[in-house]
Design an enzyme around this catalytic site. Sequence first.
Site, PDB file in Angstrom:
ATOM      1  N   CYS A   1       0.947  -1.252   0.012  1.00  0.00           N
ATOM      2  CA  CYS A   1       0.364  -0.153   0.200  1.00  0.00           C
ATOM      3  C   CYS A   1       1.461   0.902  -0.420  1.00  0.00           C
ATOM      4  O   CYS A   1       0.469   2.040  -0.873  1.00  0.00           O
ATOM      5  CB  CYS A   1      -0.926   0.284   1.109  1.00  0.00           C
ATOM      6  SG  CYS A   1      -2.051   1.395   1.086  1.00  0.00           S
ATOM      7  N   CYS A   2       1.675   0.871   0.475  1.00  0.00           N
ATOM      8  CA  CYS A   2       2.831   2.869   0.878  1.00  0.00           C
ATOM      9  C   CYS A   2       3.446   2.842  -0.437  1.00  0.00           C
ATOM     10  O   CYS A   2       4.510   3.297  -0.854  1.00  0.00           O
ATOM     11  CB  CYS A   2       3.952   2.258   1.743  1.00  0.00           C
ATOM     12  SG  CYS A   2       3.235   2.852   3.715  1.00  0.00           S
TER      13      CYS A   2
ATOM     14  N   CYS B   1      -1.344   8.201   7.005  1.00  0.00           N
ATOM     15  CA  CYS B   1      -2.885   7.680   6.958  1.00  0.00           C
ATOM     16  C   CYS B   1      -3.097   8.328   7.425  1.00  0.00           C
ATOM     17  O   CYS B   1      -3.341   6.952   8.693  1.00  0.00           O
ATOM     18  CB  CYS B   1      -2.513   7.294   6.113  1.00  0.00           C
ATOM     19  SG  CYS B   1      -1.814   7.511   4.091  1.00  0.00           S
TER      20      CYS B   1
ATOM     21  N   CYS C   1      -3.594   4.413   9.167  1.00  0.00           N
ATOM     22  CA  CYS C   1      -1.998   3.767   9.934  1.00  0.00           C
ATOM     23  C   CYS C   1      -1.895   4.332  11.166  1.00  0.00           C
ATOM     24  O   CYS C   1      -0.514   4.243  11.280  1.00  0.00           O
ATOM     25  CB  CYS C   1      -1.378   3.322   8.789  1.00  0.00           C
ATOM     26  SG  CYS C   1      -2.259   2.323   7.156  1.00  0.00           S
TER      27      CYS C   1
ATOM     28  N   CYS D   1       7.816   3.964   5.379  1.00  0.00           N
ATOM     29  CA  CYS D   1       6.956   3.955   4.224  1.00  0.00           C
ATOM     30  C   CYS D   1       7.521   3.734   3.069  1.00  0.00           C
ATOM     31  O   CYS D   1       7.121   2.435   2.141  1.00  0.00           O
ATOM     32  CB  CYS D   1       5.955   5.215   4.136  1.00  0.00           C
ATOM     33  SG  CYS D   1       6.827   6.537   3.692  1.00  0.00           S
TER      34      CYS D   1
END
Length: 238
Positions: free
Chosen positions: A114-115, A198, A201, A225
């Site tokens: 995702c990162c 985010c 998180c 990240c």
Amino acid sequence: MSAAVEKEDIKSLVDGLNFRQKVDRSLGLIREAHEEFGDRLVVANSLGKDSIVVWHLAKRIRAGIRGFIVTTRFKPRETVTFMNDMCKRYPELEVFQSDEAIPERLYEDNPDLCCELLKVQPTRRAIKEMNAACWVTGLRCTEGRTRTDFLEIEERDVGLLKLNPILIWHEREVWEYLALHQAPVNPLYAKGYRSLGCGPCTRIASGPEERAGRWIGTSKCGGECGIHTRSLKVDYQI
Ligand code: SF4
């Protein structure tokens, strides 16, 4: 650039220099990089407190210095509002974001991927599209366990220098600088956050580590990240 020092020297500077000396050192690093790279020096702005310090310092070297923000669809409302205010005030800030379709809860199942998709790839795009030869960050070596081994000047990618001009600052010195210059900060700090990211998180956390509230409950807890650890020139496969 000539001001580079080794890891052991960095550790001694963290408590060996006073606030005034650290500000002068940071300004010197940015000045020297700007003299070398000119318009090809760009400042990364995460909208956190450290980035605001670096942005302010860079503007003291040259008012028109360019910067970029990498945002994601998961940024908290407060951060988006703060970003819009910053962009209105500084049109030389460019925003980069990925609109790629990803699984809805990828941040739970695979936060590294995702990162990579939402943060690292847009950062690569920013570096490329802004034709950066040097990018400036607000990374500090006292933020947490994953940040102790960086240097003020890094060359992780050939042809791309990374400057961390406030690497040796303590958290309290960041707040001291912001207060002295009455710089606006993200309102999430007033709610108790110490490190911003985010929404899904990032939590308000207690304990000594500043980044302890990042990715709680995952293998990435308190971690990174990827923009400070992966290549920004070469696509990386997770
Ligand atoms: S911080 Fe979380 S939501 Fe944001 S890109 Fe990384 S894993 Fe995804």
